[in-house]
Design a protein around this motif. Structure first.
Motif, PDB file in Angstrom:
ATOM      1  N   GLY A  52       0.857  -1.139   0.011  1.00  0.00           N
ATOM      2  CA  GLY A  52      -0.097   0.093  -0.128  1.00  0.00           C
ATOM      3  C   GLY A  52       0.829   1.352  -0.105  1.00  0.00           C
ATOM      4  N   GLY A  53       2.081   1.399  -0.125  1.00  0.00           N
ATOM      5  CA  GLY A  53       3.093   2.388  -0.184  1.00  0.00           C
ATOM      6  C   GLY A  53       3.560   2.640   1.267  1.00  0.00           C
ATOM      7  N   GLY A  54       3.403   1.984   2.047  1.00  0.00           N
ATOM      8  CA  GLY A  54       4.066   2.011   3.436  1.00  0.00           C
ATOM      9  C   GLY A  54       5.273   1.166   3.813  1.00  0.00           C
TER      10      GLY A  54
ATOM     11  N   VAL B 104      14.717   0.648   4.321  1.00  0.00           N
ATOM     12  CA  VAL B 104      14.367   1.651   4.920  1.00  0.00           C
ATOM     13  C   VAL B 104      15.036   2.836   3.845  1.00  0.00           C
ATOM     14  CG1 VAL B 104      13.900   1.376   7.148  1.00  0.00           C
ATOM     15  CG2 VAL B 104      16.148   2.094   6.682  1.00  0.00           C
ATOM     16  N   ALA B 105      15.992   2.508   3.026  1.00  0.00           N
ATOM     17  CA  ALA B 105      16.646   3.657   2.308  1.00  0.00           C
ATOM     18  C   ALA B 105      15.881   3.762   0.917  1.00  0.00           C
ATOM     19  CB  ALA B 105      18.143   3.237   2.177  1.00  0.00           C
ATOM     20  N   HIS B 106      15.354   2.755   0.621  1.00  0.00           N
ATOM     21  CA  HIS B 106      14.541   2.664  -0.730  1.00  0.00           C
ATOM     22  C   HIS B 106      13.131   2.438  -0.665  1.00  0.00           C
ATOM     23  CE1 HIS B 106      18.504   2.386  -2.695  1.00  0.00           C
ATOM     24  NE2 HIS B 106      18.770   1.614  -1.520  1.00  0.00           N
ATOM     25  N   ASP B 107      12.283   3.171   0.154  1.00  0.00           N
ATOM     26  CA  ASP B 107      11.125   3.084   0.316  1.00  0.00           C
ATOM     27  C   ASP B 107      10.330   3.810  -0.571  1.00  0.00           C
ATOM     28  OD1 ASP B 107      11.790   5.476   1.902  1.00  0.00           O
ATOM     29  OD2 ASP B 107       9.572   5.432   2.697  1.00  0.00           O
ATOM     30  N   ASP B 108      10.934   4.819  -1.384  1.00  0.00           N
ATOM     31  CA  ASP B 108      10.021   5.712  -2.186  1.00  0.00           C
ATOM     32  C   ASP B 108       9.369   5.136  -3.416  1.00  0.00           C
ATOM     33  OD1 ASP B 108       9.774   7.728  -4.736  1.00  0.00           O
ATOM     34  OD2 ASP B 108       9.757   8.798  -2.776  1.00  0.00           O
TER      35      ASP B 108
ATOM     36  N   PHE C 172      -4.568  -1.919   3.618  1.00  0.00           N
ATOM     37  CA  PHE C 172      -3.664  -0.615   4.050  1.00  0.00           C
ATOM     38  C   PHE C 172      -3.359   0.282   2.877  1.00  0.00           C
ATOM     39  CE2 PHE C 172       0.580   1.280   4.602  1.00  0.00           C
ATOM     40  CZ  PHE C 172       0.507   1.907   5.865  1.00  0.00           C
ATOM     41  N   VAL C 173      -3.198   1.442   2.933  1.00  0.00           N
ATOM     42  CA  VAL C 173      -2.832   2.375   1.962  1.00  0.00           C
ATOM     43  C   VAL C 173      -2.132   3.664   2.577  1.00  0.00           C
ATOM     44  CG1 VAL C 173      -3.710   4.051   0.119  1.00  0.00           C
ATOM     45  CG2 VAL C 173      -4.471   1.852   0.091  1.00  0.00           C
ATOM     46  N   ARG C 174      -1.246   3.936   2.020  1.00  0.00           N
ATOM     47  CA  ARG C 174      -0.540   5.264   2.408  1.00  0.00           C
ATOM     48  C   ARG C 174      -0.883   6.499   1.366  1.00  0.00           C
ATOM     49  NH1 ARG C 174       4.978   5.636   5.329  1.00  0.00           N
ATOM     50  NH2 ARG C 174       3.477   4.993   6.968  1.00  0.00           N
ATOM     51  N   LEU C 175      -1.213   7.540   2.098  1.00  0.00           N
ATOM     52  CA  LEU C 175      -1.860   8.596   1.208  1.00  0.00           C
ATOM     53  C   LEU C 175      -0.636   9.982   1.186  1.00  0.00           C
ATOM     54  CD1 LEU C 175      -5.347   9.219   2.979  1.00  0.00           C
ATOM     55  CD2 LEU C 175      -4.567   7.825   0.980  1.00  0.00           C
ATOM     56  N   ARG C 176      -0.919  10.376   0.383  1.00  0.00           N
ATOM     57  CA  ARG C 176       0.213  11.578   0.145  1.00  0.00           C
ATOM     58  C   ARG C 176      -0.854  12.975  -0.211  1.00  0.00           C
ATOM     59  NH1 ARG C 176       2.878   6.910  -0.819  1.00  0.00           N
ATOM     60  NH2 ARG C 176       4.995   7.086   0.025  1.00  0.00           N
ATOM     61  N   PRO C 177      -0.159  14.075   0.030  1.00  0.00           N
ATOM     62  CA  PRO C 177      -0.816  15.246  -0.268  1.00  0.00           C
ATOM     63  C   PRO C 177      -1.451  15.251  -1.696  1.00  0.00           C
ATOM     64  CG  PRO C 177       1.086  15.888   0.767  1.00  0.00           C
ATOM     65  CD  PRO C 177       1.295  14.288   0.457  1.00  0.00           C
ATOM     66  N   GLY C 178      -2.527  15.822  -1.988  1.00  0.00           N
ATOM     67  CA  GLY C 178      -3.304  15.695  -3.331  1.00  0.00           C
ATOM     68  C   GLY C 178      -4.032  14.533  -3.340  1.00  0.00           C
ATOM     69  N   SER C 179      -4.006  13.233  -2.468  1.00  0.00           N
ATOM     70  CA  SER C 179      -4.784  12.168  -2.578  1.00  0.00           C
ATOM     71  C   SER C 179      -6.310  12.505  -2.612  1.00  0.00           C
ATOM     72  CB  SER C 179      -4.548  11.050  -1.494  1.00  0.00           C
ATOM     73  OG  SER C 179      -3.233  10.890  -1.411  1.00  0.00           O
ATOM     74  N   PRO C 180      -7.026  11.919  -3.822  1.00  0.00           N
ATOM     75  CA  PRO C 180      -8.415  12.069  -3.563  1.00  0.00           C
ATOM     76  C   PRO C 180      -9.372  11.757  -2.581  1.00  0.00           C
ATOM     77  CG  PRO C 180      -7.812  10.412  -4.868  1.00  0.00           C
ATOM     78  CD  PRO C 180      -6.518  10.852  -4.347  1.00  0.00           C
ATOM     79  N   LEU C 181     -10.494  12.014  -2.184  1.00  0.00           N
ATOM     80  CA  LEU C 181     -11.222  11.994  -1.247  1.00  0.00           C
ATOM     81  C   LEU C 181     -11.624  10.412  -1.150  1.00  0.00           C
ATOM     82  CD1 LEU C 181     -12.957  13.125   1.247  1.00  0.00           C
ATOM     83  CD2 LEU C 181     -14.983  13.302  -0.492  1.00  0.00           C
TER      84      LEU C 181
ATOM     85  N   PRO D  61       2.759  -2.490  15.149  1.00  0.00           N
ATOM     86  CA  PRO D  61       3.966  -2.301  14.464  1.00  0.00           C
ATOM     87  C   PRO D  61       3.997  -3.028  13.040  1.00  0.00           C
ATOM     88  CG  PRO D  61       4.434  -3.952  15.791  1.00  0.00           C
ATOM     89  CD  PRO D  61       3.104  -3.588  15.982  1.00  0.00           C
ATOM     90  N   ARG D  62       2.917  -3.538  12.498  1.00  0.00           N
ATOM     91  CA  ARG D  62       2.941  -4.174  11.366  1.00  0.00           C
ATOM     92  C   ARG D  62       3.381  -3.436  10.304  1.00  0.00           C
ATOM     93  NH1 ARG D  62      -2.412  -6.618   8.924  1.00  0.00           N
ATOM     94  NH2 ARG D  62      -1.844  -6.804   6.669  1.00  0.00           N
ATOM     95  N   PHE D  63       2.885  -2.014  10.296  1.00  0.00           N
ATOM     96  CA  PHE D  63       3.431  -0.889   9.359  1.00  0.00           C
ATOM     97  C   PHE D  63       4.066   0.237  10.049  1.00  0.00           C
ATOM     98  CE2 PHE D  63      -0.186  -2.897   7.326  1.00  0.00           C
ATOM     99  CZ  PHE D  63       0.302  -3.424   6.193  1.00  0.00           C
ATOM    100  N   ALA D  64       5.224   0.862   9.469  1.00  0.00           N
ATOM    101  CA  ALA D  64       5.799   1.713  10.283  1.00  0.00           C
ATOM    102  C   ALA D  64       4.767   2.884  10.239  1.00  0.00           C
ATOM    103  CB  ALA D  64       7.006   2.203   9.491  1.00  0.00           C
ATOM    104  N   ARG D  65       4.666   3.711  11.489  1.00  0.00           N
ATOM    105  CA  ARG D  65       3.703   4.802  11.687  1.00  0.00           C
ATOM    106  C   ARG D  65       4.089   5.945  10.779  1.00  0.00           C
ATOM    107  NH1 ARG D  65       6.259   6.489  17.611  1.00  0.00           N
ATOM    108  NH2 ARG D  65       8.587   5.682  16.840  1.00  0.00           N
ATOM    109  N   ASN D  66       3.226   6.492  10.399  1.00  0.00           N
ATOM    110  CA  ASN D  66       3.301   7.638   9.618  1.00  0.00           C
ATOM    111  C   ASN D  66       3.395   8.876  10.369  1.00  0.00           C
ATOM    112  OD1 ASN D  66       2.425   9.942   7.807  1.00  0.00           O
ATOM    113  ND2 ASN D  66       1.643   8.270   6.528  1.00  0.00           N
ATOM    114  N   LEU D  67       4.577   9.611  10.165  1.00  0.00           N
ATOM    115  CA  LEU D  67       4.907  10.762  11.151  1.00  0.00           C
ATOM    116  C   LEU D  67       4.267  11.764  10.571  1.00  0.00           C
ATOM    117  CD1 LEU D  67       8.663   9.980  11.734  1.00  0.00           C
ATOM    118  CD2 LEU D  67       6.773   9.069  12.726  1.00  0.00           C
ATOM    119  N   GLY D  68       3.669  11.789   9.439  1.00  0.00           N
ATOM    120  CA  GLY D  68       2.862  13.248   9.040  1.00  0.00           C
ATOM    121  C   GLY D  68       3.875  14.214   8.280  1.00  0.00           C
ATOM    122  N   THR D  69       5.005  13.933   8.123  1.00  0.00           N
ATOM    123  CA  THR D  69       5.888  15.007   7.478  1.00  0.00           C
ATOM    124  C   THR D  69       6.343  14.542   5.985  1.00  0.00           C
ATOM    125  OG1 THR D  69       7.785  14.068   8.151  1.00  0.00           O
ATOM    126  CG2 THR D  69       6.716  15.697   9.753  1.00  0.00           C
ATOM    127  N   GLY D  70       6.084  13.349   5.605  1.00  0.00           N
ATOM    128  CA  GLY D  70       6.562  12.871   4.309  1.00  0.00           C
ATOM    129  C   GLY D  70       8.182  12.925   4.167  1.00  0.00           C
TER     130      GLY D  70
END
Length: 516
Positions: A162-164, A211-215, A437-446, A475-484
């Motif tokens: 899901g991008g996480g 962790v270095a190649h998660d983008d 699970f899905v990771r959202l980024r700025p501009g994601s649709p509603l 801890p199944r998925f790393a927490r989203n710190l909210g900063t990108g």
């Protein structure tokens, strides 16, 4: 050498015979490195097919008991090889990176041996299954057969589902292979809570790579993704997996790729989770049955191409293909309700705090806590929204693929959506059926589409269905710190305000459940 208990647990058919073991065969790779292997072979007979097992977990007792001795005692020649940098093999173990080239070099060497008749098959679970897909699309001539179990042709999309970042699975496995037996339980949990993520697991090159190649745009893992070659594999394939395996989604994509190419892979999905003994035993039985038919000419078993264990229904279902015939039925959720008809979807406000991340229980993880679990404690949290149906009037069999659509807005825009479908028993227990699970980024649709885990599950009359929506599953998925910020170095945390407007879930309603 043989273990009577393992023989009894495996329940392999046929009379046993004497076999011999040759240890520490030295197999040269293209760069001059030598990998060590053990050969298990019946004592009598000339050149014969070889079943290759490639493993990073050691060539010792466990592999000998599950794949070497019992198979050789029943007429199959088996070679168990330690992959690069493990169990005496030369070179450095760099997970996933060398399996294609080293596999091809091993295949070429085996076919040159006087005791091999040119036919080489493969078997094994998890990483041992990945080594099969890393070789099979490129083998010329093709392999004789494959038995990839509880595995997939690529692990990357499981690691970054899901991008996480799949924190627990990647960290614990990486540390487990880097320093076997040293990092477990509470020590792991304490380490995973620290930031930045690159500061933990420094002895594991794999974890540092994760962790270095998660983008999503990073192509670092492209060379170890063999999914594009699955459709080209013409060897007869038998796949075994379990409903709570961490690689289930990926393995079923491999099945579909084979089917679309006109092949007829055999698929069995049993009960259990990734590292359970019952799954390992069932996978070995499946491999022996398949290999005996293909390599030894044993009669093919009378069974459907696809066999699925119906959880909570205690029976096997047969089908010709995956997914089996089911009717997609959409249910709607909002304002605490889950129903077949539209419901009120007024916005509900919650807050996700990465300093107190929403936990998860059970699910597709490696450990004793894997599988279905009671979610009541998680559902009681203020950062989790739950939507519950009325009691069902009759049994409901869900068999196949599930998906959800959640309407959610988060500020900041970096956020996660975790959904889970549960079976709520009359006692109140809320037992896991599926999640996504899905990771959202700025501009994601509603409207956020969420791929959920496939299942075969019976919800009994009088039980209720429940959908829950949360901002994480730690801890199944790393927490989203909210900063990108990059996962490897991020430390700053931002609390998120979330508005959830309900959504829908599409369920695969099975109409023809019959005892197999």
């Amino acid at each position: 050498m043989r273990n009577v208990l393992i023989d009894r647990l495996l329940r392999l058919p046929g009379k046993t015979r004497r076999f011999r073991v040759e240890r520490n065969l030295r197999i040269p790779m293209s760069d001059g490195v030598e990998l060590l292997a053990d050969r298990y072979a019946p004592e009598v007979g000339g050149p014969a097919p070889v079943v290759l097992v490639r493993t990073p977990y050691g060539r010792g007792r466990q592999l000998a008991l599950f794949y070497g001795a019992p198979f050789a005692a029943r007429g199959l020649q088996v070679v168990v090889q330690g992959v690069r940098g493990t169990s005496g093999s030369g070179g450095l173990f760099e997970p996933f990176h060398h399996e294609k080239d080293d596999g091809l070099a091993t295949l070429s060497w085996l076919r040159e041996q006087p005791w091999c008749d040119g036919r080489v098959a493969m078997m094994g679970s998890s990483y041992l299954g990945f080594t099969q897909w890393a070789l099979a699309p490129y083998a010329d001539p093709p392999l004789a057969a494959l038995c990839p179990a509880i595995t997939a042709s690529e692990f990357t999309s499981s690691t970054y589902l899901g991008g996480g970042v799949g924190l627990r699975g990647a960290y614990e496995w990486g540390m487990g292979v880097a320093q076997p037996g040293r990092f477990r339980g509470r020590r792991n949990r304490r380490a995973m809570s620290r930031l930045p993520l690159a500061s933990i697991g420094t002895v594991s090159s794999y974890w540092q790579e994760v962790v270095a190649h998660d983008d999503p745009g990073d192509d670092f893992w492209a060379p170890v993704d063999h999914s594009a070659g699955v459709s080209s594999v013409t060897a007869p394939v038998s796949m075994y997996t379990v409903w709570w395996d961490i690689f289930l989604l990926n393995q079923l994509r491999d099945v579909v790729a084979q089917q679309k190419a006109g092949h007829s892979p055999r698929l069995t999905i049993g009960p259990g989770a990734h590292a359970e003994l019952r799954g390992a035993l069932a996978a070995s039985r499946d491999a022996f049955e398949h290999l005996s038919t293909v390599l030894l000419g044993a009669p093919a078993p009378e069974r459907a191409p696809v066999r699925l264990w119906l959880q909570n229904g205690d029976r096997w279902l047969d089908a010709e293909r995956w997914p089996p015939p089911s009717a997609p039925v959409t249910w709607h959720f909002g304002s605490g309700q889950l129903a077949a008809d539209p419901v009120d979807q007024a916005p509900q406000v919650t807050f996700y705090d990465p300093a107190d991340p929403t936990p998860t229980v059970g699910g597709p993880v490696i450990g004793r806590d894997a599988g279905a679990a009671d979610n009541r404690a998680v559902e009681a949290r203020a950062d989790v929204l739950s939507y519950t149906s009325a009691p069902l009037k009759s049994d409901l069999d869900l068999v196949g693929e599930l998906s959800a659509m959640v309407r959610v807005r988060s500020e900041p825009g970096h956020a996660d959506v975790f959904v889970r479908l549960c079976d709520v028993e009359p006692s109140g227990r809320s037992m896991s059926i599926s999640d996504g699970f899905v990771r959202l980024r700025p501009g994601s649709p509603l409207e956020v589409p969420v791929e959920m885990r496939p299942t075969a599950y019976r919800v009994r009359a009088g039980h209720r269905l429940r959908m829950s929506v949360a901002g994480g599953a730690y801890p199944r998925f790393a927490r989203n710190l909210g900063t990108g910020e990059p996962a490897a170095t991020a430390t700053r945390m931002v609390k998120a305000r979330r508005e959830t407007f309900g959504g829908s879930v599409t369920l695969p309603v099975y109409q023809q459940a019959r005892p197999a």
